[in-house]
Motif scaffolding. Structure first.
Motif, PDB file in Angstrom:
ATOM      1  N   ARG A 180     -83.952 -92.286 -20.338  1.00  0.00           N
ATOM      2  CA  ARG A 180     -82.526 -92.287 -19.977  1.00  0.00           C
ATOM      3  C   ARG A 180     -82.327 -92.761 -18.539  1.00  0.00           C
ATOM      4  O   ARG A 180     -81.358 -93.468 -18.256  1.00  0.00           O
ATOM      5  CB  ARG A 180     -81.937 -90.882 -20.171  1.00  0.00           C
ATOM      6  N   THR A 181     -83.238 -92.401 -17.636  1.00  0.00           N
ATOM      7  CA  THR A 181     -83.085 -92.856 -16.251  1.00  0.00           C
ATOM      8  C   THR A 181     -83.143 -94.379 -16.174  1.00  0.00           C
ATOM      9  O   THR A 181     -82.394 -95.000 -15.410  1.00  0.00           O
ATOM     10  CB  THR A 181     -84.177 -92.243 -15.364  1.00  0.00           C
ATOM     11  N   ALA A 182     -84.027 -94.989 -16.981  1.00  0.00           N
ATOM     12  CA  ALA A 182     -84.131 -96.450 -16.982  1.00  0.00           C
ATOM     13  C   ALA A 182     -82.875 -97.078 -17.576  1.00  0.00           C
ATOM     14  O   ALA A 182     -82.395 -98.119 -17.099  1.00  0.00           O
ATOM     15  CB  ALA A 182     -85.364 -96.887 -17.761  1.00  0.00           C
ATOM     16  N   VAL A 183     -82.325 -96.453 -18.621  1.00  0.00           N
ATOM     17  CA  VAL A 183     -81.108 -96.992 -19.237  1.00  0.00           C
ATOM     18  C   VAL A 183     -79.938 -96.888 -18.265  1.00  0.00           C
ATOM     19  O   VAL A 183     -79.140 -97.832 -18.124  1.00  0.00           O
ATOM     20  CB  VAL A 183     -80.790 -96.261 -20.552  1.00  0.00           C
ATOM     21  N   ASP A 205     -80.952-103.601 -24.613  1.00  0.00           N
ATOM     22  CA  ASP A 205     -81.156-104.075 -25.987  1.00  0.00           C
ATOM     23  C   ASP A 205     -82.243-103.270 -26.701  1.00  0.00           C
ATOM     24  O   ASP A 205     -82.116-102.967 -27.894  1.00  0.00           O
ATOM     25  CB  ASP A 205     -81.520-105.556 -25.983  1.00  0.00           C
ATOM     26  N   ARG A 206     -83.321-102.920 -25.990  1.00  0.00           N
ATOM     27  CA  ARG A 206     -84.373-102.131 -26.639  1.00  0.00           C
ATOM     28  C   ARG A 206     -83.895-100.718 -26.936  1.00  0.00           C
ATOM     29  O   ARG A 206     -84.290-100.115 -27.943  1.00  0.00           O
ATOM     30  CB  ARG A 206     -85.640-102.115 -25.779  1.00  0.00           C
ATOM     31  N   SER A 207     -83.036-100.169 -26.078  1.00  0.00           N
ATOM     32  CA  SER A 207     -82.477 -98.854 -26.342  1.00  0.00           C
ATOM     33  C   SER A 207     -81.603 -98.886 -27.590  1.00  0.00           C
ATOM     34  O   SER A 207     -81.691 -98.004 -28.455  1.00  0.00           O
ATOM     35  CB  SER A 207     -81.667 -98.374 -25.130  1.00  0.00           C
ATOM     36  N   VAL A 208     -80.765 -99.919 -27.707  1.00  0.00           N
ATOM     37  CA  VAL A 208     -79.941-100.088 -28.913  1.00  0.00           C
ATOM     38  C   VAL A 208     -80.830-100.300 -30.133  1.00  0.00           C
ATOM     39  O   VAL A 208     -80.597 -99.721 -31.208  1.00  0.00           O
ATOM     40  CB  VAL A 208     -78.966-101.268 -28.742  1.00  0.00           C
ATOM     41  N   ALA A 209     -81.877-101.116 -29.981  1.00  0.00           N
ATOM     42  CA  ALA A 209     -82.772-101.393 -31.107  1.00  0.00           C
ATOM     43  C   ALA A 209     -83.453-100.121 -31.598  1.00  0.00           C
ATOM     44  O   ALA A 209     -83.571 -99.910 -32.816  1.00  0.00           O
ATOM     45  CB  ALA A 209     -83.820-102.426 -30.693  1.00  0.00           C
ATOM     46  N   HIS A 210     -83.900 -99.276 -30.678  1.00  0.00           N
ATOM     47  CA  HIS A 210     -84.555 -98.031 -31.091  1.00  0.00           C
ATOM     48  C   HIS A 210     -83.595 -97.148 -31.872  1.00  0.00           C
ATOM     49  O   HIS A 210     -83.977 -96.534 -32.874  1.00  0.00           O
ATOM     50  CB  HIS A 210     -85.073 -97.270 -29.869  1.00  0.00           C
ATOM     51  N   GLN A 211     -82.340 -97.102 -31.438  1.00  0.00           N
ATOM     52  CA  GLN A 211     -81.359 -96.246 -32.105  1.00  0.00           C
ATOM     53  C   GLN A 211     -80.929 -96.824 -33.454  1.00  0.00           C
ATOM     54  O   GLN A 211     -80.797 -96.078 -34.432  1.00  0.00           O
ATOM     55  CB  GLN A 211     -80.126 -96.076 -31.221  1.00  0.00           C
ATOM     56  N   VAL A 239     -69.185 -94.478 -22.685  1.00  0.00           N
ATOM     57  CA  VAL A 239     -69.409 -93.590 -23.829  1.00  0.00           C
ATOM     58  C   VAL A 239     -70.889 -93.228 -23.941  1.00  0.00           C
ATOM     59  O   VAL A 239     -71.234 -92.090 -24.287  1.00  0.00           O
ATOM     60  CB  VAL A 239     -68.867 -94.226 -25.119  1.00  0.00           C
ATOM     61  N   TYR A 240     -71.782 -94.170 -23.631  1.00  0.00           N
ATOM     62  CA  TYR A 240     -73.211 -93.821 -23.611  1.00  0.00           C
ATOM     63  C   TYR A 240     -73.476 -92.721 -22.585  1.00  0.00           C
ATOM     64  O   TYR A 240     -74.245 -91.781 -22.847  1.00  0.00           O
ATOM     65  CB  TYR A 240     -74.070 -95.052 -23.298  1.00  0.00           C
ATOM     66  N   CYS A 241     -72.859 -92.827 -21.420  1.00  0.00           N
ATOM     67  CA  CYS A 241     -73.070 -91.807 -20.383  1.00  0.00           C
ATOM     68  C   CYS A 241     -72.623 -90.431 -20.864  1.00  0.00           C
ATOM     69  O   CYS A 241     -73.246 -89.414 -20.534  1.00  0.00           O
ATOM     70  CB  CYS A 241     -72.332 -92.193 -19.101  1.00  0.00           C
ATOM     71  N   ARG A 242     -71.560 -90.384 -21.649  1.00  0.00           N
ATOM     72  CA  ARG A 242     -71.064 -89.096 -22.168  1.00  0.00           C
ATOM     73  C   ARG A 242     -71.957 -88.540 -23.261  1.00  0.00           C
ATOM     74  O   ARG A 242     -72.157 -87.326 -23.352  1.00  0.00           O
ATOM     75  CB  ARG A 242     -69.661 -89.274 -22.756  1.00  0.00           C
ATOM     76  N   THR A 243     -72.452 -89.411 -24.121  1.00  0.00           N
ATOM     77  CA  THR A 243     -73.037 -88.956 -25.391  1.00  0.00           C
ATOM     78  C   THR A 243     -74.538 -89.185 -25.522  1.00  0.00           C
ATOM     79  O   THR A 243     -75.191 -88.545 -26.350  1.00  0.00           O
ATOM     80  CB  THR A 243     -72.364 -89.664 -26.575  1.00  0.00           C
ATOM     81  N   GLY A 244     -75.082 -90.145 -24.759  1.00  0.00           N
ATOM     82  CA  GLY A 244     -76.478 -90.518 -24.927  1.00  0.00           C
ATOM     83  C   GLY A 244     -76.716 -91.390 -26.145  1.00  0.00           C
ATOM     84  O   GLY A 244     -77.869 -91.625 -26.525  1.00  0.00           O
ATOM     85  N   HIS A 245     -75.643 -91.895 -26.778  1.00  0.00           N
ATOM     86  CA  HIS A 245     -75.756 -92.747 -27.959  1.00  0.00           C
ATOM     87  C   HIS A 245     -74.957 -94.029 -27.735  1.00  0.00           C
ATOM     88  O   HIS A 245     -73.972 -94.052 -26.986  1.00  0.00           O
ATOM     89  CB  HIS A 245     -75.240 -92.021 -29.203  1.00  0.00           C
TER      90      HIS A 245
END
Length: 262
Positions: free
Chosen positions: A158-161, A133-139, A192-198
């Motif tokens: 990214r390792t934590a995500v 959720d914090r990763s999504v929030a930052h983006q 898709v996150y694994c492919r793109t980082g987004h």
């Protein structure tokens, strides 16, 4: 500079009152109120989606104030027009740095279709949902009050995500407490996150995976169709196919972790 998107019309009065009540309890401690999750990613579906909100305060609120906040925001004291409200309160010193911990001051789940929960103990359960959720929030966090998301929430490493996604996929593979369509579409979002980082909205991620992975196209298409229905009318997807798909997603997460050195 483009203006941030507005919340859906069905939620604006509710979110306005949520911000007002939060401000009444937090006073000068309140730094930011952010819409996250499906609202931030433009994938909110009324009657199906939860409302996800992150609150940042400085300094940390005392426990009685956190209990008062939970009480004033809980359904039906504040009637939730969505399936539920998932609200998390953090102190600004925690969110300013990347972390793989849950780290919250308050985790409130409430609403007509959501089991009630008001925890002030970040060790009360697994941390992976909060990292995601914090990763999504930052983006993509949508500011409802105060400082923008990127000013107050650091992107987790990214390792934590990826570690959080491993745990997420494992929980969805178990299946307990999750609709089948949501398990599949969360898996699509992870892949898709694994492919793109987004982070992509669940439905958009499902479209991407359906187009690129013919072996899973039928399952993902059925999950997308089910996701358009109210929760009570969700389709039953073949359990073996869902497990096979999530095993494939787990493989994509592991590949991304190896590439990252995680």
């Amino acid at each position: 500079m483009s203006r941030p998107p507005l919340p859906p019309p069905e939620l604006r009065t509710y979110l306005g009152e949520l911000v007002r009540r939060t401000g009444d309890v937090c006073g000068p401690h309140l730094v930011s109120v952010l819409a996250v999750g499906s609202l931030a990613l433009g994938d909110y579906r009324h009657g199906r989606s939860d409302v996800d909100v992150t609150v940042v305060v400085d300094p940390a609120l005392p426990r009685p104030a956190l209990s008062a906040l939970a009480g004033t925001l809980a359904h039906p004291a504040l009637p939730c027009p969505a399936a539920g409200l998932e609200l998390v309160v953090y102190r600004s010193g925690f969110t300013a740095r990347p972390s793989s911990a849950a780290g919250y001051l308050l985790d409130l789940n409430t609403g007509p279709l959501l089991p009630g929960r008001a925890s002030q103990d970040p060790e009360d359960g697994p941390a992976f949902w909060y990292v995601i959720d914090r990763s999504v929030a930052h983006q993509a966090g949508l500011p409802l009050y105060g400082a923008p998301a990127r000013d107050v929430i650091a992107a987790p490493d990214r390792t934590a995500v990826l570690a959080a996604l491993r745990d997420s996929v494992r929980e969805h593979a178990d299946g307990e407490g999750h609709l089948a369509d949501n398990r599949v579409l969360n898996g699509c979002r992870a892949a898709v996150y694994c492919r793109t980082g987004h982070w992509f909205a669940k439905r958009r991620a499902g479209e991407v995976v359906a187009a690129s992975e013919p072996v899973f196209r039928s399952l993902v298409t059925e999950a997308l169709s089910s996701f358009e229905r109210p929760r009570a009318e969700a389709l039953t997807l073949p359990p073996a196919d869902v497990r096979a798909f999530l095993a494939w997603v787990a493989g994509r997460v592991d590949e991304a972790a190896v590439a990252t050195g995680a």
